[in-house]
Structures are given as C-alpha cells and as structure tokens.
Write a protein that holds these residues in place. Structure first.
Motif, mmCIF file in Angstrom:
data_model
loop_
_atom_site.group_PDB
_atom_site.id
_atom_site.type_symbol
_atom_site.label_atom_id
_atom_site.label_comp_id
_atom_site.label_asym_id
_atom_site.label_seq_id
_atom_site.Cartn_x
_atom_site.Cartn_y
_atom_site.Cartn_z
ATOM 1 N N ALA A 43 0.837 -1.201 0.000
ATOM 2 C CA ALA A 43 0.000 0.000 0.000
ATOM 3 C C ALA A 43 0.871 1.251 0.000
ATOM 4 C CB ALA A 43 -0.908 -0.005 1.220
ATOM 5 N N ILE A 44 0.463 2.238 -0.792
ATOM 6 C CA ILE A 44 1.230 3.479 -0.940
ATOM 7 C C ILE A 44 0.437 4.640 -0.370
ATOM 8 C CG2 ILE A 44 2.284 5.099 -2.566
ATOM 9 C CD1 ILE A 44 2.733 2.784 -4.460
ATOM 10 N N SER A 45 1.098 5.452 0.425
ATOM 11 C CA SER A 45 0.522 6.695 0.913
ATOM 12 C C SER A 45 1.446 7.820 0.484
ATOM 13 C CB SER A 45 0.387 6.662 2.437
ATOM 14 O OG SER A 45 -0.245 7.841 2.905
ATOM 15 N N ALA A 46 0.861 8.885 -0.059
ATOM 16 C CA ALA A 46 1.705 9.942 -0.636
ATOM 17 C C ALA A 46 1.179 11.311 -0.263
ATOM 18 C CB ALA A 46 1.754 9.806 -2.150
ATOM 19 N N LEU A 47 2.101 12.221 -0.036
ATOM 20 C CA LEU A 47 1.767 13.636 0.081
ATOM 21 C C LEU A 47 2.704 14.381 -0.846
ATOM 22 C CD1 LEU A 47 -0.172 15.543 1.462
ATOM 23 C CD2 LEU A 47 1.589 16.046 3.108
ATOM 24 N N ILE A 48 2.189 14.691 -2.043
ATOM 25 C CA ILE A 48 3.023 15.264 -3.093
ATOM 26 C C ILE A 48 2.776 16.753 -3.254
ATOM 27 C CG2 ILE A 48 3.544 15.126 -5.565
ATOM 28 C CD1 ILE A 48 2.897 12.165 -5.427
ATOM 29 N N SER A 49 1.572 17.202 -2.926
ATOM 30 C CA SER A 49 1.276 18.637 -3.005
ATOM 31 C C SER A 49 0.237 18.979 -1.955
ATOM 32 C CB SER A 49 0.767 19.024 -4.408
ATOM 33 O OG SER A 49 -0.437 18.323 -4.706
ATOM 34 N N ALA A 50 0.196 20.252 -1.597
ATOM 35 C CA ALA A 50 -0.736 20.695 -0.566
ATOM 36 C C ALA A 50 -2.173 20.472 -1.012
ATOM 37 C CB ALA A 50 -0.520 22.179 -0.266
ATOM 38 N N GLY A 51 -2.954 19.815 -0.154
ATOM 39 C CA GLY A 51 -4.365 19.614 -0.460
ATOM 40 C C GLY A 51 -4.644 18.499 -1.434
ATOM 41 N N ALA A 52 -3.619 17.741 -1.819
ATOM 42 C CA ALA A 52 -3.833 16.649 -2.763
ATOM 43 C C ALA A 52 -4.775 15.617 -2.157
ATOM 44 C CB ALA A 52 -2.500 16.006 -3.124
ATOM 45 N N GLY A 53 -5.825 15.258 -2.891
ATOM 46 C CA GLY A 53 -6.781 14.262 -2.415
ATOM 47 C C GLY A 53 -7.871 14.821 -1.531
ATOM 48 N N PHE A 54 -7.861 16.114 -1.257
ATOM 49 C CA PHE A 54 -8.899 16.721 -0.425
ATOM 50 C C PHE A 54 -10.017 17.274 -1.304
ATOM 51 C CE2 PHE A 54 -5.683 17.859 3.121
ATOM 52 C CZ PHE A 54 -5.783 16.578 3.617
ATOM 53 N N HIS A 55 -11.263 17.119 -0.828
ATOM 54 C CA HIS A 55 -12.399 17.753 -1.492
ATOM 55 C C HIS A 55 -12.632 19.093 -0.806
ATOM 56 C CE1 HIS A 55 -16.331 18.601 -3.115
ATOM 57 N NE2 HIS A 55 -16.268 17.512 -3.879
ATOM 58 N N PRO A 56 -12.548 20.192 -1.546
ATOM 59 C CA PRO A 56 -12.576 21.513 -0.895
ATOM 60 C C PRO A 56 -13.870 21.831 -0.162
ATOM 61 C CG PRO A 56 -12.748 21.716 -3.285
ATOM 62 C CD PRO A 56 -12.411 20.292 -3.005
ATOM 63 N N ILE A 57 -15.003 21.242 -0.588
ATOM 64 C CA ILE A 57 -16.280 21.557 0.051
ATOM 65 C C ILE A 57 -16.455 20.785 1.352
ATOM 66 C CG2 ILE A 57 -18.779 21.592 -0.280
ATOM 67 C CD1 ILE A 57 -17.249 23.544 -2.024
ATOM 68 N N ILE A 59 4.578 1.864 1.705
ATOM 69 C CA ILE A 59 5.457 2.828 1.042
ATOM 70 C C ILE A 59 4.917 4.225 1.300
ATOM 71 C CG2 ILE A 59 6.414 3.626 -1.160
ATOM 72 C CD1 ILE A 59 6.014 0.792 -2.244
ATOM 73 N N LEU A 60 5.762 5.109 1.807
ATOM 74 C CA LEU A 60 5.389 6.497 2.066
ATOM 75 C C LEU A 60 6.186 7.398 1.141
ATOM 76 C CD1 LEU A 60 3.907 8.644 3.793
ATOM 77 C CD2 LEU A 60 5.848 8.574 5.375
ATOM 78 N N LEU A 61 5.475 8.211 0.350
ATOM 79 C CA LEU A 61 6.097 9.149 -0.578
ATOM 80 C C LEU A 61 5.881 10.562 -0.052
ATOM 81 C CD1 LEU A 61 4.693 7.646 -3.916
ATOM 82 C CD2 LEU A 61 6.812 7.019 -2.742
ATOM 83 N N VAL A 62 6.962 11.289 0.178
ATOM 84 C CA VAL A 62 6.867 12.641 0.736
ATOM 85 C C VAL A 62 7.634 13.605 -0.152
ATOM 86 C CG1 VAL A 62 7.247 14.099 2.752
ATOM 87 C CG2 VAL A 62 6.746 11.667 3.062
ATOM 88 N N ASP A 63 6.924 14.584 -0.721
ATOM 89 C CA ASP A 63 7.570 15.619 -1.520
ATOM 90 C C ASP A 63 7.964 16.766 -0.599
ATOM 91 O OD1 ASP A 63 8.578 16.985 -3.658
ATOM 92 O OD2 ASP A 63 6.762 16.947 -4.856
ATOM 93 N N GLU A 64 8.417 17.861 -1.182
ATOM 94 C CA GLU A 64 8.929 19.009 -0.432
ATOM 95 C C GLU A 64 7.779 19.695 0.302
ATOM 96 O OE1 GLU A 64 11.455 20.661 1.206
ATOM 97 O OE2 GLU A 64 12.571 20.712 -0.657
ATOM 98 N N VAL A 65 7.313 19.083 1.408
ATOM 99 C CA VAL A 65 6.197 19.656 2.153
ATOM 100 C C VAL A 65 6.571 19.977 3.594
ATOM 101 C CG1 VAL A 65 4.397 18.577 0.747
ATOM 102 C CG2 VAL A 65 5.355 17.337 2.693
ATOM 103 N N VAL A 109 10.262 7.274 0.508
ATOM 104 C CA VAL A 109 10.940 8.020 -0.553
ATOM 105 C C VAL A 109 10.717 9.492 -0.246
ATOM 106 C CG1 VAL A 109 11.165 8.442 -3.011
ATOM 107 C CG2 VAL A 109 10.527 6.161 -2.193
ATOM 108 N N PHE A 110 11.814 10.202 -0.001
ATOM 109 C CA PHE A 110 11.743 11.554 0.548
ATOM 110 C C PHE A 110 12.410 12.531 -0.408
ATOM 111 C CE2 PHE A 110 13.315 14.765 3.697
ATOM 112 C CZ PHE A 110 12.074 15.219 4.088
#
Length: 415
Positions: free
Chosen positions: A99-113, A178-184, A211-212
């Motif tokens: 299973a992969i968990s990723a945070l690549i950009s701010a708010g990715a995967g969030f529904h704004p409403i 697997i955890l993927l972390v971008d420049e956050v 992966v950082f």
C-alpha cells in the motif's frame, strides 16, 4: 521484482507537452492508434514535447529510507507521481509492492467543500481503509495535525500549512508499506516539522519504505541511507547519501559557473554592490606557494586573498571573512575586530587583504569563501557579499557526515 525490493523502475521515461492544445491532440492520436492495434508514439518527442524523466532505472529495498535530490525541474515530483500511480510512464515499467501513501502537493486528495473531518474518512477510503479502521486512527490523526478547532470547517478555507498538516497526519497514520513525501516539510513551524521527522523515522523503523524528496540537504543527510540525484530528467548519481550530496554540490557549482561565471580561482564577474564606493575585484584561495588552489586537504590551512578597490577613504573598515556550504552560511566566520585588528582610515586605492583560516578540518566537499565590508560609522555592508564568493574543494577519500572532521578518541569499558 525480487522479494526484498519495494520499488523497481526499469528504463522509465515520462514526457510532457508545453502546449495544452497539442497535448490533447497527441492524446487523441495515441488513443486512436491503440484502438487500431498500432503502437502509440511514446518513444520519440513530437513538437512542443520534452522529457521530464528519461531512461530511469532504480531499485529501492523494503524498509529503506531513500532520498531524492536535484535542481528545480529535474523530475523529482514526476518520479513520485509515477510511483503513486497518478501518471503512467511513456516507456518502461514501474513496479511497487504494498500500500502506498503519498503527500506530493498541498491539499492533494482533499475535497474543498468537505470538512476536515469528512476528508479524513475520504482519504482513508481512497487508501483502502474501512470506516472502522479510520475511526481507530481518527484521534491520533487529529492530535498529530493539531487542527482540533478546525475539523468541521470546509478544507477550502484551510491555509496551505493547515492542508499539509492534515495531509501529513493522514498519510503517516494509515501505516502504509510505502510512504512518498515531496517538499512539504518546509511548510509549518519547527515543532511540527520535528514531529513529522520523528514519525517518519518511527514508520521507517517499523518497516515502511520511505521516498523523501527535499531541497533541505541537512534533512536528507540526517534521514536517508541512500540518495538519488536527478538532473534534467536523468539519474545523475545513486549511492550513499554523503557521496550523493558531494555530487550535488559539484553539480550546483557547475550550474552557477554557467550562469554566473566565477571560477574556483575566485574571479568575480558580478560587481553589484550596495554602494559604488568599494568593489571586490577578485577572491582566490591560494596554496603555500601563492598559487591558486582549487583543492585542499582536510587539515590544510585555507588562505584566501581578496583584492579590493576603495574608491574613497573609509574610516575603520570592518571585514568579515566566512566559509560556508551551498546550504549553510557562516560555518566559520571571522572579523578583524575579533582579532583586535584595526586598519585606521583606508584611503582610495587597490588593496590586497589576506586571511588564513588555520587548520579548519572541514569534511570533504565544496565550500565557498565570502567577504563582507562594513563602514564603522554607519554599520552598513558596502558590498553585496552574496554575489562575492569563491569556491574550493576539500579533498578526501571517505565521505563523512557533519561539517568538521576533528579527531576523536573512543573507549568502551565495562563497569
């Protein structure tokens, strides 16, 4: 893929198109060709296309903490998006296990409403977790994010920092393989960053592959055992982190040389100053024979010669000479006042200032020497010291962490 590997890329390439209209046209052409049983035109560039990643092959073992570094636009985020399955490669194959968990950009995967509370459950469902599993983790996620007061507010009203805090909290408590972390981690206060680093290290110790991606080289060196260096879409280097950071420093020095010619001998062609009264004509590192020294050994004295042009008389000038890296200024910082040296009134003319740093014992790497000149009566810097520097290399056979390679003695005794 071997059992001990979590990630494997085989000759992976990914291209983009700078024109939206052409990108849509090419996609339609490729779909049509596939429907007709003909291969799409993925292996060559068409008009307005460019390679974001080209012929990347790498393997990351299970439980490994891997860093990814490189200049802006080198393909780091594209690599993470390929690993996360957001994009498909144009050529080659991407294989991941678990299973992969990723945070690549701010708010990715969030529904704004939706509210923060609802987005926690939504993200859990996307990651394949049931509502019951998310309820068990809910309090931990909220406590980690520190957003208790804002859980029932729509995410569209969250700041960038709040969105990243919530995203990181979710990603780090879903216990991915697997955890993927971008420049956050650059967003947020120091307490939260330390909290995230502790959690990432904890997950990694429990077997999670991380992966950082970061421009914070100190953080990469602290966390990652192995690091991959990307440049212009290609894999420039892969190996032990300290060695990768040395290659990165050399690469950045070469890039600066191309854009702002200032050789390792210290010739400064940029002459922007805060005033027109003083100019630094040249900075060079020299050896015992007075010759330009592009490379020194770990424990060798560092002698720097600064050629300065005073266009008017300056009363009691103060000089600050420092040594730094590409990421850290003022590792060593000396002024003439620290040595109780005063030069009186310096009249107009061409001067040569020589400073010797005695046995600084720097670890192998690329360093810069910088000069600041201040007028005592005003305290203002007269030279834009960030544009006035020379570079030199400390040679060494063993890549070391830290900055100073001082001797040490070790003793283990049983009480």
């Amino acid at each position: 893929m071997p059992d001990d590997f979590a990630i494997q890329l085989d000759h992976v390439s990914k291209k983009y198109c700078t024109s939206l209209r052409r990108s849509m046209l090419y996609s339609l052409q490729d779909i049509t060709r596939n429907m007709m049983g003909r291969p799409s035109l993925c292996e060559s560039l068409r008009r307005d296309e460019f390679w974001s990643l080209q012929d990347i092959s790498l393997q990351i073992k299970k439980g490994e903490m891997a860093g990814v570094i490189g200049p802006n636009g080198s393909g780091k985020t594209t690599l993470l998006k390929l690993l996360d399955g957001i994009f498909w490669p144009d050529t080659g194959e991407v294989r991941t296990e678990g299973a992969i968990s990723a945070l690549i950009s701010a708010g990715a995967g969030f529904h704004p409403i939706l509210t923060g509370r609802e987005n926690i459950y939504l993200n859990g469902a996307i990651l394949g977790l049931s509502k019951g599993e998310m309820e068990k983790r809910f309090d931990q996620i909220v406590d980690f994010s520190g957003l208790n007061r804002f859980l029932d507010m729509p995410v569209k009203y969250y700041s960038t920092g709040m969105s990243i805090r919530l995203g990181l909290a979710i990603a780090m408590h879903c216990e991915p393989d697997i955890l993927l972390v971008d420049e956050v981690l650059s967003v947020g206060d120091q307490v939260f960053r330390n909290q995230c680093i502790k959690r990432i290290s904890q997950l990694n110790s429990q077997g999670t592959t991380v992966v950082f991606v970061s421009h914070n080289l100190d953080l990469i060196q602290m966390l990652c055992q192995k690091t991959y260096l990307l440049n212009e879409g290609r894999l420039e280097f892969c190996g032990e982190t300290s060695a990768a950071l040395q290659h990165y420093s050399l690469l950045m020095a070469q890039m600066r040389e191309c854009h702002h010619p200032a050789s390792l001998s210290g010739r400064c062609d940029l002459t922007q100053t805060f005033s027109n009264d003083v100019d630094v004509l040249d900075i060079r590192v020299i050896n015992e024979k007075g010759e330009p020294a592009h490379e020194i050994t770990e424990r060798e004295d560092i002698t720097v010669v600064y050629e300065i042009l005073f266009k008017r008389a300056v009363n009691e000038p103060r000089f600050s000479a420092s040594i730094g890296t590409q990421t850290t200024d003022n590792i060593i910082w000396h002024t003439n006042l620290q040595r109780n040296l005063q030069f009186g009134t310096v009249g107009p003319g061409h001067y040569e200032l020589t400073v010797t740093f005695k046995s600084p014992a720097l670890v192998p790497g690329i360093y810069k020497v910088v000069l600041g000149i201040y007028e005592s009566s005003t305290g203002e810097n007269m030279v834009n010291y960030r544009l006035k520097y020379a570079q030199f290399k400390v040679a060494g056979t063993v890549p070391l962490r830290g900055i100073v390679a001082c001797p040490s003695e070790w003793r283990l005794a049983k009480k």
